[in-house]
Scaffold this motif. Sequence first.
Motif, PDB file in Angstrom:
ATOM      1  N   ILE A  20       0.837  -1.205   0.000  1.00  0.00           N
ATOM      2  CA  ILE A  20       0.000   0.000   0.000  1.00  0.00           C
ATOM      3  C   ILE A  20       0.871   1.254   0.000  1.00  0.00           C
ATOM      4  O   ILE A  20       0.615   2.216  -0.726  1.00  0.00           O
ATOM      5  N   ILE A  21       1.917   1.271   0.805  1.00  0.00           N
ATOM      6  CA  ILE A  21       2.817   2.425   0.864  1.00  0.00           C
ATOM      7  C   ILE A  21       3.509   2.627  -0.495  1.00  0.00           C
ATOM      8  O   ILE A  21       3.688   3.759  -0.952  1.00  0.00           O
ATOM      9  N   ALA A  22       3.878   1.542  -1.158  1.00  0.00           N
ATOM     10  CA  ALA A  22       4.520   1.641  -2.481  1.00  0.00           C
ATOM     11  C   ALA A  22       3.569   2.245  -3.506  1.00  0.00           C
ATOM     12  O   ALA A  22       3.973   3.086  -4.328  1.00  0.00           O
ATOM     13  N   ILE A  23       2.307   1.851  -3.485  1.00  0.00           N
ATOM     14  CA  ILE A  23       1.329   2.419  -4.421  1.00  0.00           C
ATOM     15  C   ILE A  23       1.176   3.917  -4.183  1.00  0.00           C
ATOM     16  O   ILE A  23       1.188   4.714  -5.122  1.00  0.00           O
ATOM     17  N   LEU A  24       1.058   4.314  -2.931  1.00  0.00           N
ATOM     18  CA  LEU A  24       0.919   5.734  -2.601  1.00  0.00           C
ATOM     19  C   LEU A  24       2.178   6.520  -2.984  1.00  0.00           C
ATOM     20  O   LEU A  24       2.104   7.627  -3.521  1.00  0.00           O
ATOM     21  N   GLY A  25       3.341   5.955  -2.716  1.00  0.00           N
ATOM     22  CA  GLY A  25       4.599   6.622  -3.083  1.00  0.00           C
ATOM     23  C   GLY A  25       4.743   6.766  -4.591  1.00  0.00           C
ATOM     24  O   GLY A  25       5.192   7.808  -5.092  1.00  0.00           O
ATOM     25  N   PHE A  26       4.348   5.730  -5.326  1.00  0.00           N
ATOM     26  CA  PHE A  26       4.398   5.784  -6.787  1.00  0.00           C
ATOM     27  C   PHE A  26       3.463   6.866  -7.320  1.00  0.00           C
ATOM     28  O   PHE A  26       3.814   7.622  -8.224  1.00  0.00           O
ATOM     29  N   ALA A  27       2.283   6.981  -6.742  1.00  0.00           N
ATOM     30  CA  ALA A  27       1.327   8.017  -7.162  1.00  0.00           C
ATOM     31  C   ALA A  27       1.882   9.410  -6.907  1.00  0.00           C
ATOM     32  O   ALA A  27       1.736  10.321  -7.733  1.00  0.00           O
ATOM     33  N   VAL A  28       2.544   9.604  -5.787  1.00  0.00           N
ATOM     34  CA  VAL A  28       3.149  10.900  -5.480  1.00  0.00           C
ATOM     35  C   VAL A  28       4.257  11.217  -6.484  1.00  0.00           C
ATOM     36  O   VAL A  28       4.353  12.334  -6.999  1.00  0.00           O
ATOM     37  N   LEU A  29       5.100  10.252  -6.793  1.00  0.00           N
ATOM     38  CA  LEU A  29       6.179  10.466  -7.763  1.00  0.00           C
ATOM     39  C   LEU A  29       5.630  10.801  -9.149  1.00  0.00           C
ATOM     40  O   LEU A  29       6.138  11.705  -9.820  1.00  0.00           O
ATOM     41  N   ILE A  30       4.623  10.091  -9.590  1.00  0.00           N
ATOM     42  CA  ILE A  30       4.011  10.367 -10.899  1.00  0.00           C
ATOM     43  C   ILE A  30       3.400  11.758 -10.900  1.00  0.00           C
ATOM     44  O   ILE A  30       3.547  12.517 -11.855  1.00  0.00           O
ATOM     45  N   GLY A  31       2.720  12.127  -9.825  1.00  0.00           N
ATOM     46  CA  GLY A  31       2.119  13.461  -9.728  1.00  0.00           C
ATOM     47  C   GLY A  31       3.164  14.557  -9.792  1.00  0.00           C
ATOM     48  O   GLY A  31       2.993  15.563 -10.490  1.00  0.00           O
ATOM     49  N   LEU A  32       4.276  14.394  -9.087  1.00  0.00           N
ATOM     50  CA  LEU A  32       5.354  15.387  -9.128  1.00  0.00           C
ATOM     51  C   LEU A  32       5.986  15.451 -10.521  1.00  0.00           C
ATOM     52  O   LEU A  32       6.331  16.529 -11.009  1.00  0.00           O
ATOM     53  N   GLY A  33       6.136  14.306 -11.168  1.00  0.00           N
ATOM     54  CA  GLY A  33       6.677  14.289 -12.533  1.00  0.00           C
ATOM     55  C   GLY A  33       5.774  15.025 -13.498  1.00  0.00           C
ATOM     56  O   GLY A  33       6.244  15.815 -14.341  1.00  0.00           O
ATOM     57  N   LEU A  34       4.480  14.804 -13.418  1.00  0.00           N
ATOM     58  CA  LEU A  34       3.531  15.493 -14.296  1.00  0.00           C
ATOM     59  C   LEU A  34       3.505  16.993 -14.016  1.00  0.00           C
ATOM     60  O   LEU A  34       3.383  17.806 -14.939  1.00  0.00           O
ATOM     61  N   LEU A  35       3.625  17.362 -12.754  1.00  0.00           N
ATOM     62  CA  LEU A  35       3.677  18.778 -12.396  1.00  0.00           C
ATOM     63  C   LEU A  35       4.926  19.438 -12.992  1.00  0.00           C
ATOM     64  O   LEU A  35       4.861  20.553 -13.512  1.00  0.00           O
ATOM     65  N   MET A  36       6.047  18.747 -12.958  1.00  0.00           N
ATOM     66  CA  MET A  36       7.277  19.275 -13.538  1.00  0.00           C
ATOM     67  C   MET A  36       7.146  19.404 -15.057  1.00  0.00           C
ATOM     68  O   MET A  36       7.549  20.412 -15.647  1.00  0.00           O
ATOM     69  N   ILE A  37       6.580  18.432 -15.721  1.00  0.00           N
ATOM     70  CA  ILE A  37       6.383  18.483 -17.170  1.00  0.00           C
ATOM     71  C   ILE A  37       5.465  19.643 -17.537  1.00  0.00           C
ATOM     72  O   ILE A  37       5.724  20.380 -18.487  1.00  0.00           O
ATOM     73  N   ALA A  38       4.391  19.834 -16.798  1.00  0.00           N
ATOM     74  CA  ALA A  38       3.468  20.942 -17.063  1.00  0.00           C
ATOM     75  C   ALA A  38       4.147  22.285 -16.860  1.00  0.00           C
ATOM     76  O   ALA A  38       3.891  23.242 -17.592  1.00  0.00           O
ATOM     77  N   GLY A  39       5.024  22.383 -15.885  1.00  0.00           N
ATOM     78  CA  GLY A  39       5.739  23.635 -15.639  1.00  0.00           C
ATOM     79  C   GLY A  39       6.760  23.956 -16.724  1.00  0.00           C
ATOM     80  O   GLY A  39       6.981  25.111 -17.069  1.00  0.00           O
ATOM     81  N   LEU A  40       7.391  22.933 -17.278  1.00  0.00           N
ATOM     82  CA  LEU A  40       8.409  23.143 -18.307  1.00  0.00           C
ATOM     83  C   LEU A  40       7.813  23.351 -19.699  1.00  0.00           C
ATOM     84  O   LEU A  40       8.487  23.888 -20.579  1.00  0.00           O
ATOM     85  N   ASN A  41       6.589  22.907 -19.932  1.00  0.00           N
ATOM     86  CA  ASN A  41       5.950  23.018 -21.250  1.00  0.00           C
ATOM     87  C   ASN A  41       4.621  23.740 -21.124  1.00  0.00           C
ATOM     88  O   ASN A  41       3.564  23.115 -21.166  1.00  0.00           O
ATOM     89  N   PRO A  42       4.637  25.068 -21.020  1.00  0.00           N
ATOM     90  CA  PRO A  42       3.369  25.795 -20.875  1.00  0.00           C
ATOM     91  C   PRO A  42       2.537  25.718 -22.155  1.00  0.00           C
ATOM     92  O   PRO A  42       3.068  25.508 -23.241  1.00  0.00           O
ATOM     93  N   ASP A  43       1.244  25.881 -22.010  1.00  0.00           N
ATOM     94  CA  ASP A  43       0.316  25.829 -23.130  1.00  0.00           C
ATOM     95  C   ASP A  43       0.489  27.069 -23.993  1.00  0.00           C
ATOM     96  O   ASP A  43       0.272  28.185 -23.549  1.00  0.00           O
ATOM     97  N   SER A  44       0.889  26.888 -25.259  1.00  0.00           N
ATOM     98  CA  SER A  44       1.143  28.022 -26.139  1.00  0.00           C
ATOM     99  C   SER A  44      -0.144  28.587 -26.747  1.00  0.00           C
ATOM    100  O   SER A  44      -0.111  29.633 -27.369  1.00  0.00           O
ATOM    101  N   LEU A  45      -1.256  27.909 -26.588  1.00  0.00           N
ATOM    102  CA  LEU A  45      -2.501  28.385 -27.168  1.00  0.00           C
ATOM    103  C   LEU A  45      -3.178  29.441 -26.297  1.00  0.00           C
ATOM    104  O   LEU A  45      -4.008  30.195 -26.760  1.00  0.00           O
TER     105      LEU A  45
END
Length: 172
Positions: A20-45
């Motif tokens: 259970i802890i591994a699933i929660l930790g994996f979700a946190v890591l994926i969320g932080l990764g997606l947040l970083m990707i969104a910050g580096l690639n802003p919507d140009s539209l």
Amino acid sequence: MTQHDTSASPWYKQFWAWFIIAILGFAVLIGLGLLMIAGLNPDSLVRDNYYSEGKAINLYLDQDRNASAIGVAAEFSIDDVTGDISLQLSGELQALPSGLKLDLISPTHASRDRTVMLRQIQGTTYTGQLENRIEGRRYVELSDPANAGDDGWRLTGEVHLAKGKQYQLTAK
């Protein structure tokens, strides 16, 4: 006398607790990764100056009406190998412009937009050079850069760029 259950081990030795802890930790890591990707690639539209662009829509509509009133139309092709653009302009223009501006706008990525300045070579024939080969769906705008504003005209359209095709723009 009480008996202690020695078969029960502490929680940190249990498989399911760590699962259970591994699933929660994996979700946190994926969320932080997606947040970083969104910050580096802003919507140009999304544009910051949407209010001023909204006010400018009337200018563009006037240019479209002017193009329709004088019956401006264009036909162009793009050479696949060299990137040469050849354009034929027609319409009841008072004077032919010495140059034209052709905007090839990507519907999804502003970094893929291209602007080509076309020069008059003879009569109603214009030519220009596209630096990089492009394909796919594009919005096209053709205008006279020397006659911008209320008195100017523009042609717009949507094309799917492919090898060996002719494209037509007409006033709407």
